[in-house]
Design an enzyme around this catalytic site. Structure first.
Site, PDB file in Angstrom:
ATOM      1  N   LYS A  57     -12.167  -8.437  -3.455  1.00 28.72           N
ATOM      2  CA  LYS A  57     -10.698  -8.392  -3.454  1.00 28.72           C
ATOM      3  C   LYS A  57     -10.171  -9.233  -4.622  1.00 28.72           C
ATOM      4  O   LYS A  57     -10.857  -9.420  -5.619  1.00 28.72           O
ATOM      5  CB  LYS A  57     -10.174  -8.892  -2.103  1.00 28.72           C
ATOM      6  CG  LYS A  57     -10.599  -8.032  -0.920  1.00 28.72           C
ATOM      7  CD  LYS A  57      -9.777  -6.775  -0.823  1.00 28.72           C
ATOM      8  CE  LYS A  57     -10.033  -6.033   0.476  1.00 28.72           C
ATOM      9  NZ  LYS A  57      -9.090  -4.927   0.671  1.00 28.72           N
TER      10      LYS A  57
ATOM     11  N   ASN B   5     -16.336  -6.546   2.184  1.00 29.13           N
ATOM     12  CA  ASN B   5     -15.392  -6.178   1.112  1.00 29.13           C
ATOM     13  C   ASN B   5     -14.375  -7.282   0.803  1.00 29.13           C
ATOM     14  O   ASN B   5     -13.634  -7.179  -0.169  1.00 29.13           O
ATOM     15  CB  ASN B   5     -14.711  -4.830   1.394  1.00 29.13           C
ATOM     16  CG  ASN B   5     -13.754  -4.867   2.556  1.00 29.13           C
ATOM     17  OD1 ASN B   5     -13.846  -5.727   3.430  1.00 29.13           O
ATOM     18  ND2 ASN B   5     -12.840  -3.930   2.597  1.00 29.13           N
TER      19      ASN B   5
ATOM     20  N   LYS C 108       2.530 -11.345  -5.906  1.00 31.37           N
ATOM     21  CA  LYS C 108       1.776 -10.075  -5.913  1.00 31.37           C
ATOM     22  C   LYS C 108       2.295  -9.132  -4.836  1.00 31.37           C
ATOM     23  O   LYS C 108       2.379  -7.922  -5.052  1.00 31.37           O
ATOM     24  CB  LYS C 108       0.291 -10.365  -5.717  1.00 31.37           C
ATOM     25  CG  LYS C 108      -0.600  -9.140  -5.830  1.00 31.37           C
ATOM     26  CD  LYS C 108      -2.059  -9.540  -5.760  1.00 31.37           C
ATOM     27  CE  LYS C 108      -2.971  -8.352  -5.580  1.00 31.37           C
ATOM     28  NZ  LYS C 108      -3.042  -7.443  -6.720  1.00 31.37           N
TER      29      LYS C 108
ATOM     30  N   SER D 257       0.832  -1.212   0.000  1.00 35.35           N
ATOM     31  CA  SER D 257       0.000   0.000   0.000  1.00 35.35           C
ATOM     32  C   SER D 257       0.864   1.259   0.000  1.00 35.35           C
ATOM     33  O   SER D 257       0.592   2.216  -0.731  1.00 35.35           O
ATOM     34  CB  SER D 257      -0.906   0.034   1.237  1.00 35.35           C
ATOM     35  OG  SER D 257      -1.677  -1.122   1.314  1.00 35.35           O
TER      36      SER D 257
ATOM     37  N   ASP E 102      -7.493  -7.251   5.346  1.00 33.29           N
ATOM     38  CA  ASP E 102      -6.485  -8.187   4.833  1.00 33.29           C
ATOM     39  C   ASP E 102      -5.954  -9.086   5.945  1.00 33.29           C
ATOM     40  O   ASP E 102      -5.887 -10.304   5.802  1.00 33.29           O
ATOM     41  CB  ASP E 102      -5.326  -7.423   4.173  1.00 33.29           C
ATOM     42  CG  ASP E 102      -5.749  -6.790   2.848  1.00 33.29           C
ATOM     43  OD1 ASP E 102      -6.823  -7.167   2.329  1.00 33.29           O
ATOM     44  OD2 ASP E 102      -5.023  -5.928   2.342  1.00 33.29           O
TER      45      ASP E 102
ATOM     46  N   GLY F   8      -4.941  -3.451  -7.759  1.00 28.22           N
ATOM     47  CA  GLY F   8      -5.902  -2.412  -7.373  1.00 28.22           C
ATOM     48  C   GLY F   8      -5.210  -1.147  -6.905  1.00 28.22           C
ATOM     49  O   GLY F   8      -5.691  -0.036  -7.144  1.00 28.22           O
TER      50      GLY F   8
ATOM     51  N   SER G 184     -12.462   0.176   5.940  1.00 29.81           N
ATOM     52  CA  SER G 184     -10.986   0.176   5.987  1.00 29.81           C
ATOM     53  C   SER G 184     -10.419   1.569   6.271  1.00 29.81           C
ATOM     54  O   SER G 184      -9.485   2.019   5.607  1.00 29.81           O
ATOM     55  CB  SER G 184     -10.407  -0.349   4.663  1.00 29.81           C
ATOM     56  OG  SER G 184     -11.053  -1.521   4.244  1.00 29.81           O
TER      57      SER G 184
ATOM     58  N   GLN H  71      -9.981   2.311  -1.339  1.00 27.35           N
ATOM     59  CA  GLN H  71      -9.070   2.740  -2.414  1.00 27.35           C
ATOM     60  C   GLN H  71      -9.716   3.778  -3.334  1.00 27.35           C
ATOM     61  O   GLN H  71      -9.018   4.588  -3.941  1.00 27.35           O
ATOM     62  CB  GLN H  71      -8.602   1.543  -3.243  1.00 27.35           C
ATOM     63  CG  GLN H  71      -7.555   0.688  -2.539  1.00 27.35           C
ATOM     64  CD  GLN H  71      -7.074  -0.459  -3.400  1.00 27.35           C
ATOM     65  OE1 GLN H  71      -7.232  -0.449  -4.617  1.00 27.35           O
ATOM     66  NE2 GLN H  71      -6.490  -1.452  -2.774  1.00 27.35           N
TER      67      GLN H  71
END
Length: 432
Positions: A343, A339, A416, A23, A316, A96, A201, A175
């Site tokens: 994802k 959510n 990732k 992030s 997460d 994302g 979040s 996001q």
């Protein structure tokens, strides 16, 4: 398909130096690109999602130098918006953290008007972006959908973001708000953003606001219901930006320590700006012994109790609680995690399916999951589908802390965010 089988682990012990946060890495690269001056970004994460952002920035004319180990990047800021070649197409994989912020940033007014296409993997075309596009259109952006309404791929004309009053739905992904906030200072006028519904979040918004501050821009936050951003500003490089260790990645090692030993993670500590540091508090509530330092968190085994908790603030890391729950002595319920469904995969369905494979009793609802504990000798050896979702692979490595092996299919999906995960996990494991 490739697979890896983890043998039963008798105990865990050791220290893990965390890779940089995904992030923070992608936010830092984008802010550095838009800022005045050169920024040396250190402890950058080397992973697929970051590579997609770097490739996009290069295609957009941003100059940077990447160290051989890809953890230091010196970015020459543009001192404003991107210069886009007409008909450029950017492929962003399933990132994302690249797709959402770039969607907003590419709407900003360029020197010459051009159109750009943003696309990605098939899963990216299933991940919603409607609420962000709606909000950007309210602010004057020119965006159209190329395939399905509400989803990438997108065609964007860099006609500018006017600003003004904008309403955005906060219930699906933080996001979307992050993308809007990061572009708003470069809009032509001031922007007032009103949140519709419950903002999910929130700690990820705290990360965004803290990083914007580091690059010289202040945002007025009115209880996460309204945000005010002055327009026509510039980001200013802080010269150096250190990316914290990834708190979400820390969760697997801390959970292992709580279940069966003692593990310390470094690169993140009590003053971290990442919400997922609060994962350690959840482990502590379950009974684990947690020690906090300036630059480390340590988790040590104690008897774990089940927990019933709203984990919307750590979506997460909450996945790691789902597998940790099997080692507790009572039921665990993880709530307000709708959510998970939008994802890298539908994580609620995937998690319930794979937990059942190892012998767990699980109830999955629209926005919650209820998990019964499983005695160590009742785990079943299963082939775990990872759904091209890095977190599924990492969460289910914890199953090897039972008396049973676990086989993870497509283990390379961890690329990732954490390409070396299984090597690092092996370092703390003592085998039977």
């Amino acid at each position: 398909m490739e697979k890896i089988t983890l043998a039963p682990i008798s105990a865990v012990e050791g220290t893990i130096n965390l890779p940089g946060s995904k992030s923070l890495s992608n936010r830092a690269l984008l802010l550095a690109a838009l800022a005045k001056g050169t920024t040396k970004v250190t402890n950058l994460l080397d992973s697929d999602d970051i590579r997609h952002m770097l490739n996009a920035l290069k295609a957009l004319g941003v100059r940077y130098q990447l160290s051989d180990d890809k953890t230091i990047c010196e970015v020459e800021g543009l001192g404003g918006t991107f210069n886009i070649q007409d008909n450029l197409s950017l492929f962003l994989g399933n990132a994302g953290t690249a797709m959402r912020p770039l969607t907003a940033a590419l709407c900003l007014k360029g020197k010459t008007e051009s159109e750009i296409i943003l696309t990605g993997e098939p899963r990216m075309k299933e991940r919603p972006i409607l609420h962000l596009v709606d909000a950007l259109r309210q602010a004057g952006a020119d965006i159209r959908y190329l395939e399905n309404e509400g989803y990438p791929p997108l065609a964007i004309r860099n006609k500018g973001i006017k600003g003004g009053k904008v309403k955005i739905d906060g219930s699906i992904s933080s996001q979307f708000l992050t993308a809007l906030l990061m572009s708003a200072p470069l809009a032509e006028n001031d922007t007032e953003i009103e949140i519709i519904g419950e903002l999910v979040s929130k700690p990820y918004i705290d990360i965004t606001l803290a990083m914007m501050r580091d690059f010289g821009v202040q945002v007025e936050n009115h209880h996460y219901q309204k945000f005010q951003v002055k327009g026509n500003q510039s980001y200013i490089s802080p010269n150096k930006y250190l990316v914290e260790g990834d708190a979400s990645s820390a969760s697997y090692f801390l959970a292992a320590g709580a279940i069966k030993g003692k593990v310390k993670v470094t690169g993140i500590g009590k003053n971290s700006i990442q919400g997922d540091r609060l994962f350690a508090d959840v482990l502590e509530k379950m009974g684990a012994k947690i020690t906090w330092g300036e630059d480390f968190i340590q988790a040590e085994h104690a008897e774990l109790n089940g927990i019933d908790m709203d984990m919307n603030h750590i979506p997460d890391a909450a996945m790691t609680i789902a597998t940790t729950a099997l080692f507790a002595n009572s039921e665990t319920v993880i709530r307000n995690i709708y959510n998970w469904r939008v994802k890298e995969t539908d994580r609620l369905t995937a998690m319930a399916t794979e937990l059942r494979k190892v012998g767990a009793e699980v109830e999955g609802g629209e926005d919650f999951i209820r998990i019964q504990p499983l005695p160590l000798n009742q785990f079943k050896h299963a082939n775990i589908e990872t759904y091209n979702d890095h977190r599924m692979a990492m969460c289910f490595s914890l199953i090897a802390l039972s008396n049973t092996p676990v086989t993870i299919l497509d283990p390379k999906c961890t690329a990732k965010t954490f390409p070396t995960f299984f090597n690092e996990f092996e370092k703390i494991c003592l085998k039977n």
